[in-house]
Every structure is written in structure tokens, then in C-alpha cells.
Design a protein around this motif. Structure first.
Motif, PDB file in Angstrom:
ATOM      1  N   THR A   1     -11.718  23.393  14.407  1.00 38.98           N
ATOM      2  CA  THR A   1     -10.617  22.491  14.449  1.00 38.98           C
ATOM      3  C   THR A   1     -10.460  20.965  14.207  1.00 38.98           C
ATOM      4  N   CYS A   2     -11.299  20.656  15.812  1.00 39.44           N
ATOM      5  CA  CYS A   2     -11.461  19.051  15.832  1.00 39.44           C
ATOM      6  C   CYS A   2     -11.965  17.618  14.487  1.00 39.44           C
ATOM      7  N   SER A   3     -12.675  19.131  14.686  1.00 41.04           N
ATOM      8  CA  SER A   3     -13.674  18.138  13.425  1.00 41.04           C
ATOM      9  C   SER A   3     -13.165  17.915  11.995  1.00 41.04           C
ATOM     10  N   ALA A   4     -12.193  18.676  11.402  1.00 39.29           N
ATOM     11  CA  ALA A   4     -11.210  19.084  10.605  1.00 39.29           C
ATOM     12  C   ALA A   4     -10.390  17.401  11.048  1.00 39.29           C
ATOM     13  N   HIS A   5      -9.286  17.541  11.941  1.00 40.36           N
ATOM     14  CA  HIS A   5      -8.268  16.845  12.399  1.00 40.36           C
ATOM     15  C   HIS A   5      -9.105  15.879  12.315  1.00 40.36           C
ATOM     16  N   LEU A   6     -10.317  15.236  12.700  1.00 37.81           N
ATOM     17  CA  LEU A   6     -10.619  14.084  12.752  1.00 37.81           C
ATOM     18  C   LEU A   6     -10.983  13.325  12.180  1.00 37.81           C
ATOM     19  N   ILE A   7     -11.665  14.552  10.275  1.00 38.93           N
ATOM     20  CA  ILE A   7     -11.895  13.893   9.045  1.00 38.93           C
ATOM     21  C   ILE A   7     -10.754  14.004   8.563  1.00 38.93           C
ATOM     22  N   VAL A   8     -10.046  14.075   8.569  1.00 38.71           N
ATOM     23  CA  VAL A   8      -8.271  13.601   7.779  1.00 38.71           C
ATOM     24  C   VAL A   8      -8.056  12.270   8.717  1.00 38.71           C
ATOM     25  N   VAL A   9      -8.021  11.793  10.322  1.00 40.89           N
ATOM     26  CA  VAL A   9      -7.663  10.949  10.755  1.00 40.89           C
ATOM     27  C   VAL A   9      -8.334   9.674  10.434  1.00 40.89           C
ATOM     28  N   THR A  10      -9.515   9.775  10.137  1.00 41.63           N
ATOM     29  CA  THR A  10     -10.919   8.801   9.622  1.00 41.63           C
ATOM     30  C   THR A  10      -9.928   8.625   8.103  1.00 41.63           C
ATOM     31  N   VAL A  11     -10.718   9.102   7.511  1.00 34.58           N
ATOM     32  CA  VAL A  11      -9.610   9.194   6.227  1.00 34.58           C
ATOM     33  C   VAL A  11      -8.228   7.926   5.976  1.00 34.58           C
ATOM     34  N   PHE A  12      -7.436   8.517   7.315  1.00 30.37           N
ATOM     35  CA  PHE A  12      -6.067   7.899   7.091  1.00 30.37           C
ATOM     36  C   PHE A  12      -6.561   6.280   7.936  1.00 30.37           C
ATOM     37  N   TYR A  13      -7.000   6.300   8.769  1.00 28.38           N
ATOM     38  CA  TYR A  13      -7.097   5.064   9.412  1.00 28.38           C
ATOM     39  C   TYR A  13      -8.192   4.252   8.555  1.00 28.38           C
ATOM     40  N   SER A  14      -8.847   4.581   8.338  1.00 32.58           N
ATOM     41  CA  SER A  14     -10.333   3.829   7.675  1.00 32.58           C
ATOM     42  C   SER A  14      -9.467   2.779   6.450  1.00 32.58           C
ATOM     43  N   THR A  15      -8.681   3.846   5.797  1.00 33.62           N
ATOM     44  CA  THR A  15      -7.982   3.110   4.451  1.00 33.62           C
ATOM     45  C   THR A  15      -7.035   2.272   4.734  1.00 33.62           C
ATOM     46  N   CYS A  16      -5.678   2.157   5.544  1.00 29.76           N
ATOM     47  CA  CYS A  16      -4.330   1.577   6.103  1.00 29.76           C
ATOM     48  C   CYS A  16      -5.795   0.076   6.290  1.00 29.76           C
ATOM     49  N   ILE A  17      -6.297   0.153   7.774  1.00 24.68           N
ATOM     50  CA  ILE A  17      -6.794  -0.416   8.197  1.00 24.68           C
ATOM     51  C   ILE A  17      -7.679  -1.490   6.999  1.00 24.68           C
TER      52      ILE A  17
ATOM     53  N   ILE B   1      -6.499   2.521  -4.910  1.00 28.28           N
ATOM     54  CA  ILE B   1      -7.598   2.931  -5.107  1.00 28.28           C
ATOM     55  C   ILE B   1      -7.427   3.191  -3.530  1.00 28.28           C
ATOM     56  N   LEU B   2      -7.623   2.879  -2.466  1.00 25.93           N
ATOM     57  CA  LEU B   2      -7.321   2.878  -0.932  1.00 25.93           C
ATOM     58  C   LEU B   2      -5.991   3.584  -0.762  1.00 25.93           C
ATOM     59  N   SER B   3      -4.767   3.088  -0.929  1.00 30.30           N
ATOM     60  CA  SER B   3      -3.443   3.839  -1.223  1.00 30.30           C
ATOM     61  C   SER B   3      -3.313   5.117  -1.187  1.00 30.30           C
ATOM     62  N   LEU B   4      -3.877   4.989  -2.915  1.00 29.04           N
ATOM     63  CA  LEU B   4      -4.015   6.672  -3.131  1.00 29.04           C
ATOM     64  C   LEU B   4      -4.803   7.558  -1.872  1.00 29.04           C
ATOM     65  N   PHE B   5      -5.707   7.189  -1.302  1.00 31.24           N
ATOM     66  CA  PHE B   5      -7.007   7.980  -0.201  1.00 31.24           C
ATOM     67  C   PHE B   5      -5.412   8.206   0.826  1.00 31.24           C
ATOM     68  N   PHE B   6      -4.238   7.049   1.302  1.00 34.01           N
ATOM     69  CA  PHE B   6      -3.963   7.466   2.787  1.00 34.01           C
ATOM     70  C   PHE B   6      -2.627   7.717   2.720  1.00 34.01           C
ATOM     71  N   SER B   7      -2.317   7.405   0.995  1.00 35.48           N
ATOM     72  CA  SER B   7      -1.033   7.923   0.928  1.00 35.48           C
ATOM     73  C   SER B   7      -0.238   9.103  -0.139  1.00 35.48           C
ATOM     74  N   VAL B   8      -1.502   9.782  -0.601  1.00 36.64           N
ATOM     75  CA  VAL B   8      -1.762  10.722  -1.633  1.00 36.64           C
ATOM     76  C   VAL B   8      -2.790  12.424  -1.228  1.00 36.64           C
ATOM     77  N   LEU B   9      -4.038  11.667  -0.623  1.00 40.99           N
ATOM     78  CA  LEU B   9      -5.421  12.900  -0.408  1.00 40.99           C
ATOM     79  C   LEU B   9      -4.878  13.087   0.613  1.00 40.99           C
ATOM     80  N   THR B  10      -4.657  12.500   1.892  1.00 37.97           N
ATOM     81  CA  THR B  10      -4.476  13.319   3.000  1.00 37.97           C
ATOM     82  C   THR B  10      -2.979  13.365   3.731  1.00 37.97           C
ATOM     83  N   GLN B  11      -1.879  13.304   2.809  1.00 35.75           N
ATOM     84  CA  GLN B  11      -0.416  14.021   2.775  1.00 35.75           C
ATOM     85  C   GLN B  11      -0.796  15.320   2.227  1.00 35.75           C
TER      86      GLN B  11
END
Length: 297
Positions: free
Chosen positions: A236-252, A269-279
Motif C-alpha cells: 500500500t505504502c509503495s503504491a502511494h509513494l510512487i504516485v507522490v514521487t511522480v506528482f511532486y518531482s514533475t511539479c517541482i 509533457i511534465l504537465s501531462l504527468f502531474f495533471s493527467v497521469l497521476t489524477q
């Protein structure tokens, strides 16, 4: 009074018709999954009496937030890909920018709140009910919304009041604040510095809360005597952390990297990752994988 531009041109995601159709199909599927996943989460957690806990209260609000966030730009992006209409009016662009940044900021705060909720539940289970009472949960949710609009509203309104004399072309698929500032025919240094300071506060701040919470959770999980329990918790934690990592790394990387003029294809492409893929992944990672939600479904 000095604005002569009446609309902006969004170049979108692709230069060829073939690629536009490809992106259209991808985004349609993603948007349908976002809507179905989050509507399912809201419906299940409202209808099932066993899911009336703080965790599902936060997940239900998070699902509603994701629907509204993606709906600020995805329908217009899909329309432009399908019809090849690339223009957006000034009021439409400003409204899209306002809600995109306010709701996106609220998403960051909400993810931090959910990680804090899981920290209290796992690391302090005996005090969980007393700490996460209904009043405190409501205060946390309202604080997320209030802080988001209080932080993002001033620089957005200042951007809206800038004069735009031309050119009016943005190499993006939604109205991006950094690109709008580049198109203004006046000095925007103060607004750029203000937005940078706000993002420096929001992104590393919420990331720190999330990272510390999950770090404490992992330490607690390591002390679980059952190997099956540890595997389930780590899954459970690893799945959450993967999403959090992708979201924050692309945003930052997109918004607080060293000063650089925007409008590059890599920014889209970066915007697609945090605005579409993670959502797209969030309702399935945070909610629909949960054993209780599966049983309720």
C-alpha cells in the motif's frame, strides 16, 4: 486599458493531425477513468455505513477535488484536439488559470492531510478517534481550500490585470501563468518573484509533511511481527509513494527549477504527468485497491 489582445492561441500537444488524434484518444480514456474512478469512490463511501471513517471522508473530498481540477482544462483540451480550434478568450484563459492553480494547490494540501491521517492511524491508533474527530477533519478540509485560494488568488489577479499587446501564442495546452507573464507588454518581475516564493512554500512544505508522515509509517510497519502484514502494508505504502514521487518531482521541476523561459515541449509533457497521469491513477491507488472498498463495491 492597454490590452489589445482579445484571445490567446494555445498550440496544444501536437503539430500533426495524426498526433492530435492519438492524444485525443489517450486523454478521453484518461478523463473517463478519472470520472468513473472518482465518482465510484464518492458513491461507495457515501452509501456504505462501514466507510464513514476519517480516511474515507478525506478520500471522498479528494475524489471531488480531482474531478473539479481535471475539468478545468481537460474538456477544453479535448475540444481543441478534436476540432483543431486553438484559441481561448481572455476571460476564459484567466478563469482557467485561476481554478487550475487554486485547485492544484488544494490537491497538494489534501495529499499532505491524507498522509497525516494515515500517520495518526498507523502510528497512534489508540488516539486516532480522539484526534481525527469530525470537527477536526472538517477544519482540515476547509483549511486546504482556504489556504489554496488565499495563496494563489493574489498573484493570479495581478496577472489578470497586466496589459497584453501581442504576441498572443502560448506553447501549451492550458493557460499557464509563466507563459502569460512572458506575453505581457510590461515588467512582470515582481509577480514572478511572488509566485516563485509561494511555490517554494507550498511544494517543499507539503512534500515535507507527506515524506515525514510516510517515513514514520514505514518505521512503524517494520515493527509489525507478521510478515504478511508487513508485505500488505508495504504494498500500500509503495503504491502511494510512487504516485507522490511522480506528482511532486514533475511539479517541482516544472515550476521551481532554475530560472528558464517556459513554453518548451518538455514542459507540456511534465504537465501531462502531474495533471493527467497521476489524477488517473489516484482513485485506484488510494481507494479502489483497498480491501474495504472492494467489499463495499
Amino acid at each position: 486599458n492597454h490590452t489589445t489582445v482579445v484571445e490567446f492561441v494555445l498550440l496544444g500537444l501536437a503539430n500533426s493531425r495524426h498526433m492530435e488524434i492519438t492524444f485525443f484518444l489517450f486523454l478521453v480514456i484518461a478523463y473517463v477513468l478519472i470520472l468513473l474512478g472518482n465518482i465510484s469512490v464518492i458513491s461507495i463511501t457515501l452509501m456504505n455505513n462501514f466507510l464513514q471513517t476519517p480516511m474515507y471522508y478525506f478520500l471522498r473530498n479528494f475524489a471531488l477535488l480531482e474531478i473539479t481540477f481535471t475539468s478545468t482544462f481537460l474538456p477544453s483540451t479535448l475540444y481543441s484536439l478534436l476540432t483543431e480550434r486553438k484559441t481561448i478568450s481572455l476571460p476564459g484563459c484567466f478563469l482557467q488559470m485561476l481554478f487550475f492553480y487554486c485547485l492544484g494547490t488544494c490537491t497538494l494540501f489534501h495529499m499532505a492531510v491524507m498522509s497525516l491521517d494515515r500517520y495518526v492511524a498507523i502510528c497512534h491508533p489508540l488516539h486516532y478517534t480522539a484526534i481525527m474527530n469530525s470537527r477536526f477533519c472538517l477544519q482540515l478540509i476547509l483549511s486546504c481550500w482556504a489556504l489554496s485560494f488565499l495563496l494563489m488568488f493574489p498573484p493570479t489577479i495581478m496577472t489578470v490585470q497586466l496589459p497584453f499587446c501581442g504576441p498572443n501564442v502560448m506553447n501549451h495546452f492550458y493557460c499557464d501563468a509563466s507563459l502569460l507573464l512572458q506575453l505581457s507588454c510590461t515588467d512582470t518581475g515582481f509577480i514572478e518573484e511572488l509566485m516563485f516564493i509561494i511555490l517554494i512554500i507550498i511544494l517543499p512544505g507539503t512534500l515535507t509533511v507527506t515524506a515525514v508522515s510516510y517515513g514514520c509509517i514505514i518505521v512503524t510497519v517494520l515493527h509489525i511481527p507478521s510478515s504478511a502484514g508487513r508485505r500488505r502494508a508495504f504494498s500500500t505504502c509503495s503504491a502511494h509513494l510512487i504516485v507522490v514521487t511522480v506528482f511532486y518531482s514533475t511539479c517541482i521541476y516544472r515550476y521551481i527549477r532554475p530560472a528558464q523561459r517556459g513554453g518548451q515541449d518538455s514542459d507540456k509533457i511534465l504537465s501531462l504527468f502531474f495533471s493527467v497521469l497521476t489524477q488517473t491513477l489516484n482513485p485506484y491507488i488510494y481507494s479502489l485497491r483497498n480491501r474495504q472498498v472492494k467489499q463495499a463495491l
